[in-house]
Design an enzyme around this catalytic site. Structure first.
Site, PDB file in Angstrom:
ATOM      1  N   ASP A   1       0.868  -1.166   0.000  1.00 17.45           N
ATOM      2  CA  ASP A   1       0.000   0.000   0.000  1.00 17.45           C
ATOM      3  C   ASP A   1       0.916   1.231   0.000  1.00 17.45           C
ATOM      4  OD1 ASP A   1      -2.064   1.774   0.022  1.00 17.45           O
ATOM      5  OD2 ASP A   1      -3.142   0.852   1.687  1.00 17.45           O
TER       6      ASP A   1
HETATM    7  C1  BGC Z   1      -4.990   3.348   0.041  1.00 19.09           C
HETATM    8  C2  BGC Z   1      -5.063   2.335  -1.092  1.00 19.09           C
HETATM    9  C3  BGC Z   1      -4.826   3.052  -2.402  1.00 19.09           C
HETATM   10  C4  BGC Z   1      -3.515   3.791  -2.365  1.00 19.09           C
HETATM   11  C5  BGC Z   1      -3.220   4.542  -3.638  1.00 19.09           C
HETATM   12  C6  BGC Z   1      -3.726   4.190  -0.011  1.00 19.09           C
HETATM   13  O1  BGC Z   1      -3.751   5.210   0.922  1.00 19.09           O
HETATM   14  O2  BGC Z   1      -5.057   2.684   1.284  1.00 19.09           O
HETATM   15  O3  BGC Z   1      -6.293   1.684  -1.077  1.00 19.09           O
HETATM   16  O4  BGC Z   1      -4.865   2.103  -3.452  1.00 19.09           O
HETATM   17  O5  BGC Z   1      -3.543   4.722  -1.294  1.00 19.09           O
HETATM   18  O6  BGC Z   1      -4.104   5.614  -3.769  1.00 19.09           O
END
Ligand code: BGC
Length: 779
Positions: free
Chosen positions: A247
């Site tokens: 993530d």
């Molecule tokens: C989120 C993810 C997301 C990523 C990119 C993170 O903060 O938890 O779900 O895909 O950001 O935007």
């Protein structure tokens, strides 16, 4: 191909390799033109593509610029490419229709290909453990079977459409307070049966190109750095052959992550790549490990780029139609007294529509799941459009855009309601702004909406409530209304979909993918959510969602699987292919469903399994399958379910594996978890049922139950002069089985030093070896 990749890697410098293990910028991997390795572009979107217009700009922006702005601001949304906004995951799961979700996946893939995106960062598929989790609207269900089936359909749809998917967030990302550093403590059984089971289904059924690891820790270990989770369970046990991507900003120690099985750290982290490079140069990290990660990434890049077909255009009109159809299948009719719905001229001449959400609909969530919807259906317009001749529609906003209200707005709505035959009240719950403490504060709808409901229900008995919220809300006021329709966050097609349901053009067929509790304090994780600072203990164990309400005998407001139709369905002829199943044989279960009402409709048939006399504690029932059947009035269809060994199993922490115990099980088939229409019993015998290894602190009851172990142990006692063969035959079982001590302690106390540690370990090892020989694979 494999050799080619090895050759490519051998031509890369260490620096080039570590730079491939992180992003080139926020959304891309690094391209190496001289090696023929292109970059791949990724973008968010569980229920529609969220692709920022500046995604391809890797340029230099200042620190201050880069931290300015939020996902949710109008400017940020406007700065996102237009896309179709499909129902949120918490909504579309209420369709219980994997074929529909597959189609949505394909449509999203087409929109990705129009924008040059190779990898979609979704679907979100964490378990909806607690209704206050803000991002629950991005997740499917409280149940792992429903979650896994719907997520697998989405991943297949996206990937068959030529784009990679990234089921997220692996794993136990079930709360948004301190989400980047919370430590979840969860028992192994709950981890396996509830939190990992959906991911396992997706990996086995849909072979996702990537999996996104989560921000949180599980039992003290960062998920992106957990070798047991990534190398052990995900790759080793489930056979995952894709890339584990972190993530955004989830990696704390890049070397630990590399060792654990994480391939790609996103977004660009220059400090991590420098750290990895130094770690290899200092001899702290084996370069072969970097090579392994690079190989996975290059394989992914080739997998996603080799046959990639960019699309110049997509048919947005067709996608909008799909968004409408998906919304119509997912909206749940919770209550419908005296058949107030569907609306027809005979029942109502004057229709009042109150609540600003009718004109400015709430149809999606926030943050990284937000979509710049291309075309949004306005409910009020579609109600006016579909309203039959002879019916008049009048509208009053009832509250302000921020959810508050005042006397003038309430009075205007009240006057309208008094003159109407039926009133439609639009109400909902907004999400909080993203922050470090992002969970919802309560399960209430907006205060002004609640005031409006109270006023209208008092003014007119024929009130229909139309709700919009990404996750369940408390609805004490539902008792005062005639009907309640839950639209959730049903995407850009909600306005039209809702109108078709209100006027009976479409028969509602959505069913709840999570329990709606009566009150917050009834919820399974009430006492442990959102935890103590950064510690979050999953105290309810395997009893998540309906498993808990069933076990505690708590009546929810609306149970898991509930949803009404404008017709009725009868269940009959529940038949099993065999009355006894000898695992690993597959059992077939069939049941007939008949539409006994007046109109065409779809029913979600749900199959639950119970094991009333299980040795391990088990919830009263667990969902094992479901099917959505479409039936004309009077029509009957037969629905078939195939049950495999795993369907009977629970995770046995002592053996460290899934175990389907021999014994009696009950199938429960019904229209919801609390509306079971038919049951059938089956006897299961499992010759390969795993048994835990014996240890020196095992108890006599387990030891004596196993005939091989019993005989060896008694022989051992005779050989050591502790008992005679006659004594063995004379009540020895009974005397030993009464002991609460472990075997070693008991023998120690009663054998006057004859049984040493060495002797005891030896006999236990002999027993385990013999049992292993008799049933290989046994732990
Ligand atoms: C989120 C993810 C997301 C990523 C990119 C993170 O903060 O938890 O779900 O895909 O950001 O935007």
């Amino acid at each position: 191909m494999v050799n080619d990749i090895d050759k490519l890697i051998s031509q890369m410098t260490l620096h080039e390799k570590v730079m491939l293990c992180t992003g080139d910028n926020m959304w891309k991997t690094k391209a190496y033109e001289h090696l023929g390795i292109p970059s791949i572009l990724m973008s968010d979107g569980s229920s529609g593509v969220r692709f920022q217009k500046n995604s391809d700009v890797s340029g230099d922006i200042s620190f201050y610029e880069s931290i300015s702005g939020s996902f949710d601001s109008a400017e940020a949304v406007a700065n996102t490419h237009e896309a179709t906004c499909f129902p949120s995951n918490s909504t579309v799961s209420c369709s219980w229709n994997p074929e529909l979700v597959y189609e949505i996946g394909q449509a999203i893939a087409r929109e990705c290909r129009r924008l040059g995106i190779h990898l979609l960062l979704g679907p979100g598929m964490n378990i909806r453990r607690h209704p206050l989790t803000a991002r629950n609207f991005e997740y499917y269900s409280e149940d792992p079977c429903l979650t896994g089936e719907i997520a697998a359909a989405m991943v297949k749809g996206v990937q068959d459409g030529g784009v990679g998917a990234s089921p997220k967030h692996f794993a136990c990302h079930n709360s948004d307070t301190k989400r980047t550093r919370v430590n979840v403590t969860v028992e192994e059984r709950a981890l396996r049966e509830i939190y990992l089971a959906g991911f396992e289904r997706v990996v086995r059924k849909a072979r996702p190109a990537t999996i996104m690891s989560a921000y949180n820790k599980i039992n003290g270990v960062q998920t992106s750095e957990d070798p047991e989770l990534l190398n052990g369970i995900l790759r080793g046990e489930w056979g995952f052959d894709g890339v584990v991507v972190s993530d955004w900003g989830a990696v704390k120690d890049a070397a630990a992550a590399t060792r654990a099985g994480l391939d790609l750290q996103m977004p660009l982290s220059l400090s991590s790549s420098a750290y990895l490079e130094n770690a290899v140069r200092n001899g702290e990290l084996d370069e072969e490990l970097i090579d392994l990660r690079v190989k996975n990434i290059v394989q992914l890049i080739f997998r996603l780029t080799e046959n990639y077909e960019p699309l110049a255009e997509v048919d947005f009109t067709e996608h909008h139609r799909l968004a409408r159809a998906a919304a119509a299948e997912s909206i749940v009719l919770l209550k419908n007294e005296q058949g107030v719905l569907p609306l027809a001229p005979g029942k109502a001449k004057k229709l009042a529509v109150v609540g600003r959400l009718a004109a400015e609909p709430l149809y999606q969530g926030t943050g990284c799941a937000i979509v710049n919807a291309k075309e949004v259906d306005i409910p009020l317009e579609h109600i006016r459009k579909l309203c039959p001749e002879g019916m008049e529609v009048r509208y009053a906003p009832g509250y302000h855009a921020d959810g508050s209200t005042d006397a003038a707005l309430l009075e205007e709505a009240d006057l309208l309601a008094r003159e109407a035959d039926v009133v439609l009240v639009f109400a909902g719950a907004f999400l909080p702004e993203e922050s470090d403490d992002y969970n919802r504060k309560d399960m209430d709808i907006e205060p002004g909406h609640e005031q409006l409901i109270a006023a209208i229900c008092a003014a007119n008995p024929n009130t229909v409530l139309i709700l919009a919220n990404g996750e369940s809300v408390m609805m004490p006021w539902a008792d005062q209304a005639k009907a309640v329709l839950e639209t959730w966050f049903s995407g850009e097609g909600m306005g039209e979909a809702l109108a078709t349901i209100l006027f009976g053009h479409v028969n509602p067929s959505g069913k709840l993918s999570a329990t709606i509790p009566e009150k917050l304090s009834d919820t399974p994780a009430f006492l442990s959510f959102p935890g103590n600072l950064t510690e979050l203990h999953y105290s309810e164990g395997i009893y998540v969602g309906y498993r808990y309400y069933d076990m505690k005998g708590i009546a929810p407001r609306y149970p898991f699987g509930h949803g009404l139709s404008y017709t009725q369905f009868a269940y009959s002829n529940l038949t099993l292919s065999e009355p006894e199943v000898h695992l690993p044989s597959v059992l077939k279960l069939t049941v007939d469903i008949t539409n006994t009402g007046e109109v065409y409709g779809k029913e979600v048939v749900q199959l639950y399994l119970a094991q009333p006399h299980s040795k391990l504690p088990r919830p009263p029932q667990e969902l094992k399958g479901f099917a959505k059947v479409a039936l004309h009035p009077g029509e009957t269809k037969s629905v078939e379910f195939l049950l495999e060994e795993r369907d009977f199993a629970c995770y046995n922490p002592e053996c460290g594996e899934w175990s389907a115990a021999s014994g009696s099980y009950t199938f429960r088939v019904g229209a919801s978890s609390r509306d079971i229409r038919l049951t059938a019993e089956v006897q299961v015998s499992n010759p390969a049922e795993p048994v835990a290894k014996f240890r020196t602190d095992s108890g006599f009851p387990e030891l004596l139950q196993n005939e091989t172990a019993r005989q060896i142990f008694y022989q051992f006692m005779i050989e050591n002069g502790l008992v005679t063969p006659e004594q063995v035959d004379n009540k020895l079982d009974e005397l030993l089985a009464g002991s609460f001590w472990g075997i070693l302690s008991f023998m120690d106390m009663h054998s006057a030093g004859v049984i040493t540690y060495e002797k005891m370990n030896d006999v236990i090892q002999r027993i385990n070896a013999l049992l292993e020989e008799a049933a290989p694979g046994r732990q």
